[in-house]
Design a protein around this motif. Structure first.
Motif, PDB file in Angstrom:
ATOM      1  N   TRP A   4       0.837  -1.204   0.000  1.00 45.24           N
ATOM      2  CA  TRP A   4       0.000   0.000   0.000  1.00 45.24           C
ATOM      3  C   TRP A   4       0.870   1.252   0.000  1.00 45.24           C
ATOM      4  O   TRP A   4       0.600   2.195  -0.727  1.00 45.24           O
ATOM      5  N   GLN A   5       1.918   1.229   0.817  1.00 47.16           N
ATOM      6  CA  GLN A   5       2.810   2.387   0.882  1.00 47.16           C
ATOM      7  C   GLN A   5       3.384   2.717  -0.481  1.00 47.16           C
ATOM      8  O   GLN A   5       3.395   3.878  -0.900  1.00 47.16           O
TER       9      GLN A   5
ATOM     10  N   LEU B 163      -0.652   9.054   2.607  1.00 49.74           N
ATOM     11  CA  LEU B 163      -0.318   8.599   3.945  1.00 49.74           C
ATOM     12  C   LEU B 163       0.359   9.669   4.798  1.00 49.74           C
ATOM     13  O   LEU B 163       0.662   9.430   5.957  1.00 49.74           O
ATOM     14  N   SER B 164       0.612  10.851   4.223  1.00 45.05           N
ATOM     15  CA  SER B 164       1.267  11.871   5.039  1.00 45.05           C
ATOM     16  C   SER B 164       0.551  13.217   4.957  1.00 45.05           C
ATOM     17  O   SER B 164       1.146  14.246   5.251  1.00 45.05           O
TER      18      SER B 164
ATOM     19  N   SER C 184       2.459   5.916  -3.026  1.00 45.45           N
ATOM     20  CA  SER C 184       3.548   6.891  -2.967  1.00 45.45           C
ATOM     21  C   SER C 184       3.360   8.005  -3.996  1.00 45.45           C
ATOM     22  O   SER C 184       2.993   7.757  -5.138  1.00 45.45           O
TER      23      SER C 184
ATOM     24  N   LEU D 264       2.041   1.663   8.455  1.00 47.52           N
ATOM     25  CA  LEU D 264       1.608   2.519   7.340  1.00 47.52           C
ATOM     26  C   LEU D 264       2.101   3.954   7.504  1.00 47.52           C
ATOM     27  O   LEU D 264       2.640   4.541   6.570  1.00 47.52           O
ATOM     28  N   THR D 265       1.885   4.540   8.659  1.00 44.46           N
ATOM     29  CA  THR D 265       2.164   5.966   8.807  1.00 44.46           C
ATOM     30  C   THR D 265       3.137   6.255   9.940  1.00 44.46           C
ATOM     31  O   THR D 265       3.564   7.391  10.103  1.00 44.46           O
TER      32      THR D 265
END
Lengths: 351, 288
Positions: free
Chosen positions: A168-169, A196-197, A173, A294-295
């Motif tokens: 997923w990451q 994610l960020s 991206s 994930l985060t």
């Protein structure tokens, strides 16, 4: 269930436990629950009692050592000023204080993190059950290749969390993720989205501006994806046990599919949905690894479990970590207590 | 057209849309993982959206790098695979030893506190793993099991006992009492009855439970991180992969090769026993 520690770890039932079961035991000779049980004289039931205790002892001892003792120790640690370096030489009874709890409740980060945990838990629980229900309904009737589809649908649940979190990451991206690439190509996204960020993402819809907690929503989507197979399995099993005649009758009466679902299937499924809600809620509330991988707990996804881990490994503050974990467990038990008091009689029997 | 007919048609179509969508979201991530693992990193950076790998690009060097021992410049995943297998098998044996007598007792025998214990086994879930981790960590340091695979296998009991008791209990409850009574009449003691009659009957359920425990232990990450981080020679694949991603710059394609190595054993095992597993897991659900 709400007082799990009232049964002592050494297998001695607490007074209220034994009296409750004593009542149940008194019923059994008269109530005739199973064949054979009724015919046995009292000595047999006493022998059974002894055998039961003997058989359950190893399990209780193991659970006691690996689970109950650690929990009790955590409770003690939460009231002490304990750091990882000096904990090895510390006695069980150090200096007691409420300092840890004061600092936990006093820090503003704790309350936002608790709120995040709640949002995350409710979102993931509801999401995974809803998607699982849709999947169970779609795969209910046999078709060519159903076994294959069903098997593939369980993959997210079976695969190791580390592996799927990395997929997923990478897929999400902003630099080389396939989602952003295709989003730009097909949907015309102007800038890559850092799923994610991004703590909050501005969206304009019908002239109104919204702030979406994007990273949190992405993590919830991940959990929904990862755990819908679990709900799917249970709901499908229950769906296939619904007698066909019930639905046939409704069909003959001219009920549309939505009506049949609402009035025939849903009442049958409700106990399983309720059980799943409780199980998933408990799991998600304590979830650590999915969010951490994930985060790392950043961008508005700092659930309490990740905070506990950070206190433990970054600050070596065992006392504060234990206090937070304890608060988390107490809140969970309070929520479950409320649930069982008001809605849960049926679920309690099922589980 | 009546409402019933309209809906019948609508859902007839929608059903296939949903099935296609579900197949896509469950398979695509795994295809993506596999695809990236056989690409050179340049090919990924040049064209991130491409869904296939050309024959010239195709490479297995990522796997070579991941699997080779660290002494030869690789990442040593082969060793980690055996660590993972050891910890998982250890967890299976220990959990079954701990869970079988207890689940037999709570499902078959009436005794003081039986129901409360049954609830206690599930109540274990109420406590976050992070809560258990701190004291277990210290306990293990004291008895010298810190950083060992055996220690990790013991810790996994905390995660696997509740679900094992739940699965086994449901199955034991379906074995007719009369079978046990017949054995008792033939002169079997209760222990003999269990060993010769009940356990063989419960073999499928034992298999399913064992597989499920194996899966949980193989996929576990937090305890491995806390207990083994300082001893790289004992890392499990999950931990090794996470450390690989966190450490010095490793290309994403190598990371994906590691993910495939981690995923393949457990998925193969699962596919081989899917029916058994799903039935074991949900056997309580359709009777409610």
């Amino acid at each position: 269930m709400t007082h799990p520690t009232t049964t002592a770890p050494d297998g001695v039932p607490s007074p209220d436990a034994s009296s409750a079961d004593g009542a149940a035991d008194g019923r059994s000779p008269r109530g005739a629950p199973g064949p054979g049980v009724t015919r046995r004289p009292l000595t047999a039931s006493r022998r059974e009692n002894r055998a039961g205790l003997a058989f359950v002892t190893p399990t209780v001892v193991v659970v006691g050592v690996v689970v109950v003792l650690p929990i009790l120790w955590t409770v003690l640690l939460a009231f002490q000023n304990a750091r990882l370096i000096d904990i090895q030489n510390m006695g069980l009874l150090g200096d007691w204080s409420l300092e840890n709890f004061q600092s936990v409740f006093g820090s503003p980060g704790f309350w936002t993190s608790l709120w995040t945990t709640l949002l995350y838990t409710v979102g993931s629980t509801a999401g995974s059950i809803a998607l699982g229900l849709v999947a169970a309904l779609a795969l209910r009737k046999p078709f060519r290749g159903r076994g294959l589809v069903r098997g593939s649908m369980l993959l997210p649940y079976v695969a190791p969390v580390v592996a799927v979190a990395f997929v997923w990451q990478i897929a999400l991206s902003p630099q080389f993720g396939i989602v952003n690439e295709w989003g730009a190509k097909l949907l015309g996204w102007d800038d890559p989205v850092a799923f994610l960020s991004t703590r909050s993402y501005e969206v304009s819809l019908l002239g109104l501006d919204f702030e979406l907690p994007l990273a949190l929503l992405t993590v919830i989507a991940f959990e929904t994806w990862r755990y819908f197979p679990f709900a799917f399995l249970f709901l499908l099993a229950r769906l296939q046990a619904v007698p066909g005649s019930l639905e046939e009758a409704a069909k003959v009466d001219g009920a549309a599919p939505t009506q049949r679902f609402r009035h025939v299937l849903l009442p049958q499924l409700m106990p399983v949905v309720a059980l799943l809600s409780v199980l998933r809620f408990i799991m998600e509330f304590n979830k650590f690894d999915d969010v951490y991988l994930l985060t790392g707990g950043g961008s508005g996804t700092d659930v309490v479990a990740v905070r506990v881990y950070n206190f433990l490994t970054a600050r070596f503050d065992v006392g504060a970590a234990a206090a937070q974990a304890l608060v988390l467990a107490v809140i969970l038990m309070a929520l479950l207590g409320l649930y069982f008091t008001f809605f849960g009689r049926k679920v309690q029997e099922d589980s | 057209m009546s409402r019933a007919q309209f809906e019948e048609r609508l859902f007839g179509v929608l059903r296939w849309v949903v099935i296609a969508f579900l197949a896509l979201i469950t398979l695509a991530p795994f295809y993506y993982m596999l695809l990236l693992s056989v690409k050179p990193i340049d090919a990924l950076l040049l064209d991130p959206g491409r869904l296939w790998v050309s024959a010239q690009e195709f490479t297995l060097s990522t796997y070579e790098e991941v699997l080779k021992p660290t002494a030869e410049g690789g990442q040593g995943f082969l060793g980690m695979l055996s660590n993972s297998a050891l910890a998982s098998l250890g967890a299976v044996v220990l959990t079954l030893l701990a869970a079988i007598p207890g689940s037999y007792a709570v499902s078959r025998l009436r005794f003081f506190g039986g129901r409360q214990l049954s609830a206690l086994f599930l109540a274990v879930y109420l406590f976050p793993a992070t809560l258990l981790a701190v004291p277990l960590f210290v306990m293990f340091a004291k008895i010298g099991l810190q950083g060992s695979i055996v220690g990790l296998a013991i810790v996994y009991i905390a995660q696997t006992v509740p679900v094992s008791v739940y699965m086994l209990r449901n199955y034991f409850a379906t074995i007719p009492f009369s079978v046990e009574e017949a054995a008792a009449l033939d002169g079997c003691s209760r222990l003999q009855t269990i060993r010769r009659v009940v356990l063989p009957l419960a073999a499928p359920s034992l298999m399913a439970t064992a597989l499920y425990i194996f899966m949980i232990a193989w996929n576990e990450f937090l305890f491995a991180l806390l207990f083994l981080a300082a001893t790289p020679e004992n890392w499990t694949v999950s931990l090794g992969l996470q450390q690989l991603a966190n450490g010095i710059e490793v290309s994403k394609t190598v990371l994906m090769a590691g993910s495939v190595v981690l995923t393949v054993p457990v998925v193969l095992l699962f596919l081989a026993a899917e029916r058994l597993l799903t039935e074991g897991l949900t056997s309580g659900a359709d009777k409610s």
